[in-house]
Design a protein around this motif. Structure first.
Motif, PDB file in Angstrom:
ATOM      1  N   ASP A 126       1.773 -12.583  21.695  1.00 27.90           N
ATOM      2  CA  ASP A 126       2.271 -11.375  22.356  1.00 27.90           C
ATOM      3  C   ASP A 126       3.656 -11.634  22.940  1.00 27.90           C
ATOM      4  OD1 ASP A 126       2.650  -9.497  24.702  1.00 27.90           O
ATOM      5  OD2 ASP A 126       0.763  -8.724  23.895  1.00 27.90           O
ATOM      6  N   SER A 127       4.600 -10.748  22.662  1.00 27.98           N
ATOM      7  CA  SER A 127       5.978 -10.951  23.115  1.00 27.98           C
ATOM      8  C   SER A 127       6.156 -10.699  24.608  1.00 27.98           C
ATOM      9  CB  SER A 127       6.926 -10.034  22.334  1.00 27.98           C
ATOM     10  OG  SER A 127       6.594  -8.681  22.560  1.00 27.98           O
ATOM     11  N   GLY A 128       5.210 -10.001  25.223  1.00 24.93           N
ATOM     12  CA  GLY A 128       5.310  -9.740  26.644  1.00 24.93           C
ATOM     13  C   GLY A 128       4.686 -10.844  27.476  1.00 24.93           C
ATOM     14  N   SER A 129       3.452 -11.185  27.154  1.00 26.04           N
ATOM     15  CA  SER A 129       2.710 -12.164  27.939  1.00 26.04           C
ATOM     16  C   SER A 129       2.784 -13.576  27.371  1.00 26.04           C
ATOM     17  CB  SER A 129       1.243 -11.750  28.019  1.00 26.04           C
ATOM     18  OG  SER A 129       0.651 -11.807  26.728  1.00 26.04           O
ATOM     19  N   TYR A 130       3.205 -13.695  26.092  1.00 24.77           N
ATOM     20  CA  TYR A 130       3.189 -14.963  25.371  1.00 24.77           C
ATOM     21  C   TYR A 130       1.792 -15.563  25.293  1.00 24.77           C
ATOM     22  CZ  TYR A 130       8.199 -14.745  25.008  1.00 24.77           C
ATOM     23  OH  TYR A 130       9.472 -14.340  24.699  1.00 24.77           O
ATOM     24  N   ASN A 131       0.796 -14.672  25.344  1.00 22.00           N
ATOM     25  CA  ASN A 131      -0.573 -15.084  25.089  1.00 22.00           C
ATOM     26  C   ASN A 131      -0.839 -14.993  23.596  1.00 22.00           C
ATOM     27  OD1 ASN A 131      -1.279 -15.568  27.764  1.00 22.00           O
ATOM     28  ND2 ASN A 131      -1.882 -13.446  28.111  1.00 22.00           N
ATOM     29  N   LEU A 132      -1.731 -15.862  23.125  1.00 27.02           N
ATOM     30  CA  LEU A 132      -2.131 -15.867  21.724  1.00 27.02           C
ATOM     31  C   LEU A 132      -3.510 -15.234  21.646  1.00 27.02           C
ATOM     32  CD1 LEU A 132      -0.780 -16.970  19.166  1.00 27.02           C
ATOM     33  CD2 LEU A 132      -2.084 -19.067  19.478  1.00 27.02           C
ATOM     34  N   ASN A 133      -3.605 -14.106  20.950  1.00 24.04           N
ATOM     35  CA  ASN A 133      -4.876 -13.394  20.866  1.00 24.04           C
ATOM     36  C   ASN A 133      -5.207 -13.064  19.422  1.00 24.04           C
ATOM     37  OD1 ASN A 133      -5.355 -13.091  23.763  1.00 24.04           O
ATOM     38  ND2 ASN A 133      -3.602 -11.698  23.734  1.00 24.04           N
ATOM     39  N   ASP A 134      -6.508 -12.856  19.172  1.00 21.63           N
ATOM     40  CA  ASP A 134      -6.983 -12.467  17.842  1.00 21.63           C
ATOM     41  C   ASP A 134      -7.130 -10.958  17.751  1.00 21.63           C
ATOM     42  OD1 ASP A 134      -9.200 -15.332  17.790  1.00 21.63           O
ATOM     43  OD2 ASP A 134      -7.152 -15.116  17.031  1.00 21.63           O
ATOM     44  N   TYR A 135      -6.696 -10.398  16.634  1.00 22.75           N
ATOM     45  CA  TYR A 135      -6.783  -8.968  16.405  1.00 22.75           C
ATOM     46  C   TYR A 135      -7.363  -8.701  15.014  1.00 22.75           C
ATOM     47  CZ  TYR A 135      -3.684  -8.575  20.421  1.00 22.75           C
ATOM     48  OH  TYR A 135      -3.151  -8.657  21.674  1.00 22.75           O
ATOM     49  N   TRP A 136      -8.009  -7.537  14.904  1.00 23.07           N
ATOM     50  CA  TRP A 136      -8.545  -7.082  13.632  1.00 23.07           C
ATOM     51  C   TRP A 136      -7.925  -5.736  13.290  1.00 23.07           C
ATOM     52  CZ3 TRP A 136     -12.155  -9.363  10.356  1.00 23.07           C
ATOM     53  CH2 TRP A 136     -12.728 -10.552  10.816  1.00 23.07           C
ATOM     54  N   GLY A 137      -7.637  -5.542  12.028  1.00 20.12           N
ATOM     55  CA  GLY A 137      -7.199  -4.235  11.566  1.00 20.12           C
ATOM     56  C   GLY A 137      -8.408  -3.405  11.163  1.00 20.12           C
ATOM     57  N   GLN A 138      -8.184  -2.109  10.965  1.00 18.39           N
ATOM     58  CA  GLN A 138      -9.270  -1.281  10.446  1.00 18.39           C
ATOM     59  C   GLN A 138      -9.437  -1.604   8.968  1.00 18.39           C
ATOM     60  OE1 GLN A 138      -6.269  -0.418  10.012  1.00 18.39           O
ATOM     61  NE2 GLN A 138      -6.141   0.982   8.302  1.00 18.39           N
ATOM     62  N   GLY A 139     -10.526  -1.301   8.416  1.00 17.17           N
ATOM     63  CA  GLY A 139     -10.773  -1.646   7.020  1.00 17.17           C
ATOM     64  C   GLY A 139     -10.067  -0.712   6.059  1.00 17.17           C
ATOM     65  N   THR A 140      -9.863  -1.226   4.849  1.00 19.33           N
ATOM     66  CA  THR A 140      -9.340  -0.396   3.775  1.00 19.33           C
ATOM     67  C   THR A 140     -10.258  -0.586   2.568  1.00 19.33           C
ATOM     68  OG1 THR A 140      -7.363   0.156   2.465  1.00 19.33           O
ATOM     69  CG2 THR A 140      -7.696  -2.175   2.968  1.00 19.33           C
ATOM     70  N   GLN A 141     -10.671   0.515   1.969  1.00 15.72           N
ATOM     71  CA  GLN A 141     -11.673   0.469   0.905  1.00 15.72           C
ATOM     72  C   GLN A 141     -11.025   0.109  -0.431  1.00 15.72           C
ATOM     73  OE1 GLN A 141     -15.215   1.150   0.942  1.00 15.72           O
ATOM     74  NE2 GLN A 141     -15.030   0.357  -1.145  1.00 15.72           N
ATOM     75  N   VAL A 142     -11.629  -0.853  -1.100  1.00 10.62           N
ATOM     76  CA  VAL A 142     -11.233  -1.210  -2.466  1.00 10.62           C
ATOM     77  C   VAL A 142     -12.438  -0.974  -3.357  1.00 10.62           C
ATOM     78  CG1 VAL A 142     -10.586  -3.088  -4.007  1.00 10.62           C
ATOM     79  CG2 VAL A 142      -9.508  -2.889  -1.759  1.00 10.62           C
ATOM     80  N   THR A 143     -12.254  -0.155  -4.376  1.00  9.54           N
ATOM     81  CA  THR A 143     -13.329   0.148  -5.310  1.00  9.54           C
ATOM     82  C   THR A 143     -12.859  -0.177  -6.721  1.00  9.54           C
ATOM     83  OG1 THR A 143     -14.147   1.920  -3.886  1.00  9.54           O
ATOM     84  CG2 THR A 143     -14.919   1.897  -6.166  1.00  9.54           C
ATOM     85  N   VAL A 144     -13.609  -1.033  -7.399  1.00 10.50           N
ATOM     86  CA  VAL A 144     -13.258  -1.430  -8.766  1.00 10.50           C
ATOM     87  C   VAL A 144     -14.301  -0.826  -9.704  1.00 10.50           C
ATOM     88  CG1 VAL A 144     -12.758  -3.336 -10.326  1.00 10.50           C
ATOM     89  CG2 VAL A 144     -12.300  -3.572  -7.873  1.00 10.50           C
ATOM     90  N   SER A 145     -13.849   0.039 -10.581  1.00  7.16           N
ATOM     91  CA  SER A 145     -14.771   0.729 -11.485  1.00  7.16           C
ATOM     92  C   SER A 145     -14.796   0.049 -12.854  1.00  7.16           C
ATOM     93  CB  SER A 145     -14.359   2.189 -11.645  1.00  7.16           C
ATOM     94  OG  SER A 145     -13.112   2.273 -12.283  1.00  7.16           O
ATOM     95  N   SER A 146     -15.982   0.018 -13.418  1.00  2.00           N
ATOM     96  CA  SER A 146     -16.143  -0.630 -14.732  1.00  2.00           C
ATOM     97  C   SER A 146     -16.152   0.412 -15.846  1.00  2.00           C
ATOM     98  CB  SER A 146     -17.445  -1.420 -14.763  1.00  2.00           C
ATOM     99  OG  SER A 146     -18.534  -0.583 -14.442  1.00  2.00           O
TER     100      SER A 146
END
Length: 120
Positions: free
Chosen positions: A100-120
């Motif tokens: 973090d540029s403000g606190s200089y703390n190191l934290n873990d973050y998750w993004g929202q998911g994105t769907q991947v669909t592979v069709s046969s």
């Protein structure tokens, strides 16, 4: 700080997709980052990981087909997916250790998911 994942979609077997994960907010830098995926009825699994130094690791199921990369200036992480298979169908999530540029703390973050669909 937020992580925004994008780039998912519907693709045919053998096709390619490039997932992006952009960090925004008070981001100084992204250290380690990873992509995970979760298929219906299955546990979330690690797909690929990249360290701050650029070292990469991949799940055996995607080795040789997927490539993870990181653009430090853009605070972004990518997953290039080639030769996609139906078993790659899942919701893909990015995760990152962010300084973090403000606190200089190191934290873990998750993004929202994105769907991947592979069709046969």
């Amino acid at each position: 700080v937020q992580l925004q994942a994008s780039g998912g979609g519907l693709v045919q077997v053998g096709g390619s997709l490039r997932l992006s994960c952009a960090a925004s907010g008070s981001v100084f830098s992204i250290n380690d980052a990873a992509w995970y995926r979760q298929a219906p009825g299955k546990q979330r699994e690690l797909v690929a990981k990249i360290t701050n130094g650029g070292s990469t690791n991949y799940a055996d199921s995607v080795k040789g087909r997927f490539t993870i990369s990181k653009h430090n200036a853009k605070n972004a992480v990518y997953l290039q997916m080639n030769r996609l298979k139906p078993e790659d169908t899942a919701v893909y999530y990015c995760a990152a250790e962010i300084l973090d540029s403000g606190s200089y703390n190191l934290n873990d973050y998750w993004g929202q998911g994105t769907q991947v669909t592979v069709s046969s």
